[in-house]
Design an enzyme around this catalytic site. Structure first.
Site, PDB file in Angstrom:
ATOM      1  N   ASP A  37       0.812  -1.217   0.000  1.00 23.05           N
ATOM      2  CA  ASP A  37       0.000   0.000   0.000  1.00 23.05           C
ATOM      3  C   ASP A  37       0.848   1.270   0.000  1.00 23.05           C
ATOM      4  OD1 ASP A  37      -2.189  -1.718   0.215  1.00 23.05           O
ATOM      5  OD2 ASP A  37      -2.133  -1.653   2.401  1.00 23.05           O
ATOM      6  N   GLU A 209     -11.175  -0.014  -4.922  1.00 24.46           N
ATOM      7  CA  GLU A 209     -10.544   0.583  -3.736  1.00 24.46           C
ATOM      8  C   GLU A 209      -9.256   1.274  -4.157  1.00 24.46           C
ATOM      9  OE1 GLU A 209      -9.677  -2.619  -1.018  1.00 24.46           O
ATOM     10  OE2 GLU A 209      -8.077  -3.412  -2.277  1.00 24.46           O
TER      11      GLU A 209
HETATM   12  O1  FUB Z   1      -3.355  -3.662   2.873  1.00 27.64           O
HETATM   13  C1  FUB Z   1      -4.689  -3.774   3.268  1.00 27.64           C
HETATM   14  C2  FUB Z   1      -5.599  -3.353   2.142  1.00 27.64           C
HETATM   15  O2  FUB Z   1      -5.328  -4.123   0.985  1.00 27.64           O
HETATM   16  C3  FUB Z   1      -5.432  -1.942   1.637  1.00 27.64           C
HETATM   17  O3  FUB Z   1      -5.996  -0.980   2.462  1.00 27.64           O
HETATM   18  C4  FUB Z   1      -6.043  -2.056   0.303  1.00 27.64           C
HETATM   19  O4  FUB Z   1      -5.760  -0.978  -0.563  1.00 27.64           O
HETATM   20  C5  FUB Z   1      -5.439  -3.351  -0.186  1.00 27.64           C
HETATM   21  O5  FUB Z   1      -4.166  -3.168  -0.720  1.00 27.64           O
END
Ligand code: FUB
Length: 462
Positions: A37, A209
């Site tokens: 991330d 997302e």
């Molecule tokens: O790393 C946890 C979650 O997975 C992140 O918040 C999302 O963007 C995905 O990468």
């Protein structure tokens, strides 16, 4: 004569440099820990990457994330881990899940670290804010509670993945969200409270997302993870992007800028540093990596004259520097006609032993001992083998045992001083041994009773 030598040495040095530098692109920024991330920020001549920290054990099936790290670089090639500069314990009201984050410089010159975090209150994920006086902190909770939570009117179904952008006029915008629920709101100049209502931006096709908001030549760009069948296999995500002429949209979808990576999740940060644009993202390509053991990497990103972005070439994609399999010719005692022997050397890092997405070697319905082999036109010095077993939960199972052998000029013999031959699922099983010089390396695989065997990936290293 001396000048010719000097020129030759300079040319050799240049070759060395030009050989080494590109190899760094696409490699993990570190293999000491697993990172995920990424968010990027340029301050002066330094590129800072703010990353999550994957701590799931091998074969883990959930995120284990407790803190965030800061990495710095002055050349976008080598990165220094400045350490875990923020952790869940910095937020007294929160208890778990240090997920995606981003840092933005405030009008007051301080650095605001927006985080996804699991609060102890009702609901699941929240967005918190920490603040520090320098890009590396120290950081402290800036609010004492969440900036965004499930009780924020019109919040996302999952309040994670903040991206914060300050426009030329000083207005600050926060985008965030997951589970197809993109949201946006203006922030106060203090960075710690919202202004006006939360909106649902329009035109952002297939948003899943991980939004990343930036501006270039007067155009606003929103890159984000999407997971529709038009861009990725089930369970995986690509990165799409949209553009707009105003920071809150409406947006026009422009296409895919990053294909699916080797981890199921995908998470972009796009930044210009020293005149070059970069896509910073994560994948599962580091040794021992996986969906919950990810690695941040970056590659160059190119804009077309019309402002659209070219799809990023994942140069490191599957990262295994020095893997001799790339130049070998594979052969085998037997491969099932529907399987692909060549898949064992495509450099892919499987997500698990069931990950057949890049093909596999399999010898169903043979049982007993079969072998696969690499052959090189000239002798190679080899001291390590890494095998990732295929297990389809049907006729192909993990082997009972294996042995790494080499051709000594007259026979195949076991490599000397071998550290064993592992048969674990969901990981690369490494065998180290006293270096051998050979044109052929062989892996003997003995099945469990009633099963055949298979290999997703086999690497050899000097
Ligand atoms: O790393 C946890 C979650 O997975 C992140 O918040 C999302 O963007 C995905 O990468």
């Amino acid at each position: 004569m001396r000048r010719r030598w000097a020129a030759a040495i300079a040319a050799a040095l240049l070759l060395l440099l030009t050989d080494v530098r590109p190899a760094l692109a696409g490699a993990p920024i570190t293999t000491a820990i697993y990172t995920a991330d990424p968010a990027a920020l340029v301050v002066g001549d330094t590129l800072y990457l703010y990353t999550g920290h994957d701590e799931a054990p091998t074969g883990g099936t959930n995120f284990v994330m407790r803190d965030w790290h800061v990495f710095s670089s002055t050349d976008a090639a080598t990165f220094t881990d400045q350490g875990a500069k923020l952790s869940i314990s910095n937020f007294s009201w929160a208890g778990a899940d240090a997920w995606a984050s981003e840092v933005e410089r405030g009008a007051d010159g301080r650095y605001y670290w927006f985080t996804s975090i699991n609060g102890n209150g009702p609901g699941w994920m929240n967005i918190g804010v920490a603040v520090g006086n320098s890009p590396t902190g120290p950081f402290t909770d800036a609010i004492g509670g969440p900036l965004i939570s499930d009780s924020t009117p019109n919040s996302s179904p999952l309040n994670i993945d903040p991206t914060v952008f300050t426009d030329d006029d000083g207005q600050v915008y926060l985008y965030w969200g997951s589970y197809y629920g993109l949201r946006a709101v203006r922030l106060n100049a203090s960075m710690t409270s919202t202004v006006g209502s939360v909106i649902t931006p329009s035109g952002v096709s297939n948003f899943w997302e991980a939004p990343w908001l930036f501006k270039r030549n007067g155009v606003y760009y929103l890159a984000y993870a999407a997971n529709d069948s038009g861009c990725s296999q089930p369970g995986y995500a690509c990165v799409r992007y949209a553009t707009a002429s105003s920071p809150l949209g409406p947006w026009t979808h422009r296409g895919v800028v990053l294909d699916q990576v080797s981890s199921t999740t995908n998470h972009p940060a796009i930044i210009e540093f020293k005149g070059q644009w970069y896509m910073v993202y994560h994948n599962a390509a580091a040794p021992g990596g996986g969906n919950f053991r990810r690695s941040v990497t970056l590659d160059k990103l190119t804009f077309n004259a019309d402002g659209t972005m070219q799809k990023v070439v994942q140069t490191g994609g599957p990262v295994s520097p020095g893997n001799l399999a790339a130049t070998a010719t594979p052969s085998t005692s037997y491969v099932s006609p529907w399987e692909t022997l060549g898949a064992i050397k495509d450099g892919y890092t499987p997500a698990s032993s069931q990950d057949h997405s890049h093909g596999a070697y399999g010898n169903w319905n043979h049982q007993g001992t079969e072998w696969i082999e690499y052959q090189w036109p000239t002798a190679q010095t080899i001291r390590r083998s890494e095998v990732y077993w295929f297990d389809d939960d049907q006729g192909i199972d993990l082997p009972a045992s294996c042995q790494v052998q080499y051709w000594n000029g007259s026979a195949y013999v076991a490599v000397p001083g071998a550290s064993g031959c592992g048969v674990a699922a969901n990981t690369f099983n490494a065998t180290t041994f006293t270096p051998v010089s050979t044109t052929r390396l062989r892996l003997n695989i003995t099945s469990r009773s009633g099963y055949s065997t298979g290999v997703l990936e086999w690497r050899a290293f000097s």
